[in-house]
Design a protein around this motif. Sequence first.
Motif, mmCIF file in Angstrom:
data_model
loop_
_atom_site.group_PDB
_atom_site.id
_atom_site.type_symbol
_atom_site.label_atom_id
_atom_site.label_comp_id
_atom_site.label_asym_id
_atom_site.label_seq_id
_atom_site.Cartn_x
_atom_site.Cartn_y
_atom_site.Cartn_z
ATOM 1 N N ARG A 40 26.234 -15.023 -6.373
ATOM 2 C CA ARG A 40 25.014 -14.208 -6.472
ATOM 3 C C ARG A 40 23.972 -14.886 -7.371
ATOM 4 O O ARG A 40 22.779 -14.847 -7.075
ATOM 5 C CB ARG A 40 25.339 -12.810 -6.992
ATOM 6 C CG ARG A 40 26.027 -11.951 -5.959
ATOM 7 C CD ARG A 40 26.349 -10.579 -6.496
ATOM 8 N NE ARG A 40 27.031 -9.797 -5.473
ATOM 9 C CZ ARG A 40 26.784 -8.512 -5.237
ATOM 10 N NH1 ARG A 40 25.900 -7.859 -5.965
ATOM 11 N NH2 ARG A 40 27.440 -7.882 -4.291
ATOM 12 N N ALA A 44 20.322 -16.183 -6.167
ATOM 13 C CA ALA A 44 19.131 -15.710 -6.869
ATOM 14 C C ALA A 44 18.294 -16.868 -7.423
ATOM 15 O O ALA A 44 17.210 -16.645 -7.949
ATOM 16 C CB ALA A 44 19.529 -14.768 -8.000
ATOM 17 N N PHE A 92 17.993 -10.473 -12.448
ATOM 18 C CA PHE A 92 19.294 -10.623 -11.800
ATOM 19 C C PHE A 92 20.262 -9.484 -12.147
ATOM 20 O O PHE A 92 21.191 -9.202 -11.387
ATOM 21 C CB PHE A 92 19.902 -11.974 -12.210
ATOM 22 C CG PHE A 92 21.270 -12.236 -11.665
ATOM 23 C CD1 PHE A 92 21.479 -12.426 -10.311
ATOM 24 C CD2 PHE A 92 22.368 -12.307 -12.511
ATOM 25 C CE1 PHE A 92 22.752 -12.683 -9.802
ATOM 26 C CE2 PHE A 92 23.636 -12.556 -12.022
ATOM 27 C CZ PHE A 92 23.833 -12.745 -10.661
ATOM 28 N N ARG A 95 21.700 -7.036 -9.585
ATOM 29 C CA ARG A 95 22.706 -7.611 -8.665
ATOM 30 C C ARG A 95 24.104 -7.504 -9.259
ATOM 31 O O ARG A 95 25.086 -7.355 -8.534
ATOM 32 C CB ARG A 95 22.395 -9.083 -8.360
ATOM 33 C CG ARG A 95 21.089 -9.365 -7.670
ATOM 34 C CD ARG A 95 21.012 -8.835 -6.248
ATOM 35 N NE ARG A 95 22.182 -9.057 -5.433
ATOM 36 C CZ ARG A 95 22.407 -10.085 -4.640
ATOM 37 N NH1 ARG A 95 21.507 -11.037 -4.530
ATOM 38 N NH2 ARG A 95 23.514 -10.170 -3.930
ATOM 39 N N GLU A 98 25.499 -3.783 -9.030
ATOM 40 C CA GLU A 98 26.065 -3.452 -7.719
ATOM 41 C C GLU A 98 27.578 -3.655 -7.681
ATOM 42 O O GLU A 98 28.268 -3.057 -6.862
ATOM 43 C CB GLU A 98 25.424 -4.316 -6.632
ATOM 44 C CG GLU A 98 23.951 -4.082 -6.428
ATOM 45 C CD GLU A 98 23.310 -5.134 -5.535
ATOM 46 O OE1 GLU A 98 24.020 -6.053 -5.062
ATOM 47 O OE2 GLU A 98 22.088 -5.044 -5.324
#
Length: 138
Positions: A40, A44, A92, A95, A98
């Motif tokens: 991730r 990003a 970030f 993210r 989540e």
Amino acid sequence: MTESTTSEGWTTVDGVRLTVLVDDTDTWHHRPVYSEIVHRAHAAGLAGASVFRGEEGYGVHQLVHTTRLLSMADDLPVAVVIVDRAERVHAFLPRLAELGLEGLLTLEPVGILTFDGRGTPGTGPGTGTGTGTGGAHT
């Protein structure tokens, strides 16, 4: 944002280091959560992310896990370290939310040093002008 250049060609940029501490057995959709965090961060466009495995540690449940005892060789600590400019790391964070992480997250200010090897300051990771990963390994 503060940026300074030395006479040797090094540029220092203000940044932050995000450290995410999780267990090595934590998963997200059948994938190690530490690997998911690195991927991730890469997606990003963050400057760099690295994973460090711990030999021994404990967390919120106060149970010490170690590689020295075979019966407790699971749930070992793993640290995912991400470094970039503060605004990029803060952007970030949703993210990571989540993932429903149960580990500890820390955020510390750092100075990011860059040097492109040709004497041109201000290029490379953390400056927004280069393509490097800052030593990230996946």
